[in-house]
Write a protein that holds these residues in place. Structure first.
Motif, PDB file in Angstrom:
ATOM      1  N   ALA A 250       0.852  -1.185   0.000  1.00  0.00           N
ATOM      2  CA  ALA A 250       0.000   0.000   0.000  1.00  0.00           C
ATOM      3  C   ALA A 250       0.889   1.238   0.000  1.00  0.00           C
ATOM      4  O   ALA A 250       2.088   1.160   0.292  1.00  0.00           O
ATOM      5  N   CYS A 251       0.320   2.374  -0.348  1.00  0.00           N
ATOM      6  CA  CYS A 251       0.992   3.650  -0.130  1.00  0.00           C
ATOM      7  C   CYS A 251       0.338   4.314   1.086  1.00  0.00           C
ATOM      8  O   CYS A 251      -0.690   3.854   1.583  1.00  0.00           O
ATOM      9  N   SER A 252       0.928   5.380   1.568  1.00  0.00           N
ATOM     10  CA  SER A 252       0.460   5.962   2.829  1.00  0.00           C
ATOM     11  C   SER A 252      -0.967   6.492   2.730  1.00  0.00           C
ATOM     12  O   SER A 252      -1.661   6.613   3.746  1.00  0.00           O
ATOM     13  N   ALA A 253      -1.427   6.797   1.507  1.00  0.00           N
ATOM     14  CA  ALA A 253      -2.781   7.334   1.332  1.00  0.00           C
ATOM     15  C   ALA A 253      -3.835   6.252   1.151  1.00  0.00           C
ATOM     16  O   ALA A 253      -5.028   6.559   1.052  1.00  0.00           O
ATOM     17  N   THR A 254      -3.442   4.999   1.128  1.00  0.00           N
ATOM     18  CA  THR A 254      -4.393   3.904   0.907  1.00  0.00           C
ATOM     19  C   THR A 254      -5.325   3.758   2.103  1.00  0.00           C
ATOM     20  O   THR A 254      -4.906   3.873   3.260  1.00  0.00           O
ATOM     21  N   ARG A 255      -6.594   3.498   1.794  1.00  0.00           N
ATOM     22  CA  ARG A 255      -7.581   3.221   2.834  1.00  0.00           C
ATOM     23  C   ARG A 255      -8.327   1.943   2.465  1.00  0.00           C
ATOM     24  O   ARG A 255      -8.745   1.760   1.323  1.00  0.00           O
ATOM     25  N   PHE A 256      -8.483   1.057   3.442  1.00  0.00           N
ATOM     26  CA  PHE A 256      -9.171  -0.225   3.249  1.00  0.00           C
ATOM     27  C   PHE A 256     -10.511  -0.198   3.973  1.00  0.00           C
ATOM     28  O   PHE A 256     -10.633   0.343   5.071  1.00  0.00           O
ATOM     29  N   ARG A 257     -11.497  -0.829   3.357  1.00  0.00           N
ATOM     30  CA  ARG A 257     -12.789  -1.031   4.006  1.00  0.00           C
ATOM     31  C   ARG A 257     -13.382  -2.336   3.504  1.00  0.00           C
ATOM     32  O   ARG A 257     -13.174  -2.722   2.358  1.00  0.00           O
ATOM     33  N   PHE A 258     -14.171  -2.988   4.374  1.00  0.00           N
ATOM     34  CA  PHE A 258     -14.839  -4.251   4.040  1.00  0.00           C
ATOM     35  C   PHE A 258     -16.328  -4.084   4.346  1.00  0.00           C
ATOM     36  O   PHE A 258     -16.815  -4.560   5.372  1.00  0.00           O
ATOM     37  N   PRO A 259     -17.076  -3.418   3.458  1.00  0.00           N
ATOM     38  CA  PRO A 259     -18.466  -3.060   3.776  1.00  0.00           C
ATOM     39  C   PRO A 259     -19.503  -4.142   3.511  1.00  0.00           C
ATOM     40  O   PRO A 259     -20.673  -3.952   3.843  1.00  0.00           O
ATOM     41  N   GLY A 260     -19.118  -5.255   2.914  1.00  0.00           N
ATOM     42  CA  GLY A 260     -20.112  -6.244   2.496  1.00  0.00           C
ATOM     43  C   GLY A 260     -21.009  -6.740   3.600  1.00  0.00           C
ATOM     44  O   GLY A 260     -22.197  -7.011   3.379  1.00  0.00           O
ATOM     45  N   ALA A 261     -20.468  -6.856   4.815  1.00  0.00           N
ATOM     46  CA  ALA A 261     -21.293  -7.324   5.928  1.00  0.00           C
ATOM     47  C   ALA A 261     -22.436  -6.362   6.219  1.00  0.00           C
ATOM     48  O   ALA A 261     -23.458  -6.758   6.778  1.00  0.00           O
TER      49      ALA A 261
ATOM     50  N   THR B 237       1.839  -5.930   3.656  1.00  0.00           N
ATOM     51  CA  THR B 237       3.195  -6.370   3.989  1.00  0.00           C
ATOM     52  C   THR B 237       4.219  -5.257   3.868  1.00  0.00           C
ATOM     53  O   THR B 237       5.303  -5.354   4.445  1.00  0.00           O
ATOM     54  N   ASP B 238       3.899  -4.193   3.116  1.00  0.00           N
ATOM     55  CA  ASP B 238       4.819  -3.081   2.924  1.00  0.00           C
ATOM     56  C   ASP B 238       4.034  -1.808   2.638  1.00  0.00           C
ATOM     57  O   ASP B 238       2.925  -1.856   2.101  1.00  0.00           O
ATOM     58  N   ILE B 239       4.625  -0.666   2.987  1.00  0.00           N
ATOM     59  CA  ILE B 239       4.134   0.628   2.539  1.00  0.00           C
ATOM     60  C   ILE B 239       5.192   1.221   1.618  1.00  0.00           C
ATOM     61  O   ILE B 239       6.343   1.435   2.028  1.00  0.00           O
ATOM     62  N   VAL B 240       4.803   1.454   0.385  1.00  0.00           N
ATOM     63  CA  VAL B 240       5.720   1.965  -0.634  1.00  0.00           C
ATOM     64  C   VAL B 240       5.016   3.094  -1.367  1.00  0.00           C
ATOM     65  O   VAL B 240       3.919   2.899  -1.909  1.00  0.00           O
ATOM     66  N   GLU B 241       5.629   4.269  -1.392  1.00  0.00           N
ATOM     67  CA  GLU B 241       5.024   5.406  -2.083  1.00  0.00           C
ATOM     68  C   GLU B 241       5.150   5.232  -3.594  1.00  0.00           C
ATOM     69  O   GLU B 241       6.063   4.554  -4.075  1.00  0.00           O
ATOM     70  N   PRO B 242       4.235   5.822  -4.350  1.00  0.00           N
ATOM     71  CA  PRO B 242       4.245   5.628  -5.807  1.00  0.00           C
ATOM     72  C   PRO B 242       5.570   5.941  -6.470  1.00  0.00           C
ATOM     73  O   PRO B 242       5.987   5.232  -7.391  1.00  0.00           O
ATOM     74  N   GLU B 243       6.248   6.991  -6.006  1.00  0.00           N
ATOM     75  CA  GLU B 243       7.515   7.361  -6.636  1.00  0.00           C
ATOM     76  C   GLU B 243       8.624   6.347  -6.373  1.00  0.00           C
ATOM     77  O   GLU B 243       9.645   6.329  -7.077  1.00  0.00           O
ATOM     78  N   ASP B 244       8.442   5.497  -5.373  1.00  0.00           N
ATOM     79  CA  ASP B 244       9.464   4.496  -5.033  1.00  0.00           C
ATOM     80  C   ASP B 244       9.089   3.100  -5.529  1.00  0.00           C
ATOM     81  O   ASP B 244       9.843   2.146  -5.324  1.00  0.00           O
ATOM     82  N   ARG B 245       7.942   2.979  -6.192  1.00  0.00           N
ATOM     83  CA  ARG B 245       7.391   1.654  -6.488  1.00  0.00           C
ATOM     84  C   ARG B 245       8.246   0.863  -7.464  1.00  0.00           C
ATOM     85  O   ARG B 245       8.478  -0.332  -7.271  1.00  0.00           O
ATOM     86  N   GLU B 246       8.721   1.490  -8.532  1.00  0.00           N
ATOM     87  CA  GLU B 246       9.497   0.761  -9.528  1.00  0.00           C
ATOM     88  C   GLU B 246      10.782   0.202  -8.930  1.00  0.00           C
ATOM     89  O   GLU B 246      11.153  -0.949  -9.196  1.00  0.00           O
ATOM     90  N   ALA B 247      11.459   1.004  -8.115  1.00  0.00           N
ATOM     91  CA  ALA B 247      12.678   0.526  -7.467  1.00  0.00           C
ATOM     92  C   ALA B 247      12.370  -0.611  -6.506  1.00  0.00           C
ATOM     93  O   ALA B 247      13.125  -1.592  -6.415  1.00  0.00           O
ATOM     94  N   TRP B 248      11.237  -0.500  -5.803  1.00  0.00           N
ATOM     95  CA  TRP B 248      10.842  -1.562  -4.877  1.00  0.00           C
ATOM     96  C   TRP B 248      10.564  -2.853  -5.630  1.00  0.00           C
ATOM     97  O   TRP B 248      11.005  -3.932  -5.212  1.00  0.00           O
TER      98      TRP B 248
END
Length: 243
Positions: A119-130, A172-183
């Protein structure tokens, strides 16, 4: 709607419905069910990467045209999504989700089903199906974060930050978009084992409960009034066109 590129053993699958937050319309789900197995039929592919075009990874079940769909139509769509999640969970290759922005509902379930979950630091997760009575991806989420926390997130409709997801084990990791290719270049080296061994490791380390998961989903969705429950949930505050 979906782009596949294969390079240096990496199969990159990009969801291309940015205008709809890469929400899972029926045809997109069918394309994924077709494309994903074909990627790992290529012996040169050792890793499948899922990512979304635009700001969001995947905002979940697409509600466009909900008023034109019957309960049976919706049940079938949820069944196909459950089969997609099981396909990822039991894949004979390494799977990676690159989560960004809103990673909600079935989109969050797709991320949870992958081996590596970035994920990147701005990612937000939700599980609304229930919130509308659907039991989808529940066991896999519990396998990632534990039964108690999974039930709490599901029953409370919690919005989970990238940092909370990392601490809990959802990512498992937080990687910002600008660092993604190197990661990607540093972390996704070719595994030392072949596809057959990866598949065997999956069988040995995680029980095959596909039938039970599918049955739980069908039971939860089979109660009459599914369309009305989804429409009611979507009309509540903080619900947009996709959930």
């Amino acid at each position: 709607m979906l782009e596949l590129t294969i390079t240096s053993g990496l199969a990159i699958v990009t969801l291309q419905r940015a205008a709809r937050g890469n929400a899972l319309a029926s045809d997109l789900v069918e394309r994924l069910l077709d494309v994903l197995p074909r990627t790992w039929c290529d012996p040169a592919v050792h890793t499948v990467i899922l990512r979304g075009e635009g700001k969001h990874f995947c905002t979940g079940f697409d509600l466009d045209g909900l008023d034109r769909q019957s309960d049976g139509d919706l049940l079938y769509r949820f069944v196909r999504i459950e089969l997609l999640l099981a396909l990822l969970w039991h894949a004979p290759v390494r799977t990676v989700a690159i989560a960004a922005g809103r990673t909600w509902g079935a989109g969050a379930d797709m991320a949870a089903a992958c081996d590596i979950r970035v994920a990147c630091s701005a990612t937000r997760f939700r599980f609304p199906g229930a919130g509308f009575g659907i039991v989808l991806g529940t066991r896999r989420l519990a396998a990632r974060v534990g039964e108690d926390l999974a039930r709490r997130w599901l029953t409370e409709g919690t919005e989970i930050s990238a940092q909370q997801a990392l601490v809990a084990g959802l990512t498992t990791d937080i990687v910002e978009p600008e660092d993604r290719e190197a990661w990607l270049a540093a972390q996704l080296l070719e595994p030392k084992v072949d596809q057959r061994t990866i598949a065997a490791l999956h069988r040995a380390s995680r029980a095959d409960l596909r039938d039970a998961d599918l049955a739980a989903l069908v039971r939860s969705a089979a109660k009459p009034g599914l369309r009305e429950r989804i429409a009611d949930y979507a009309s509540r505050p903080r619900q947009g066109a996709t959930s």
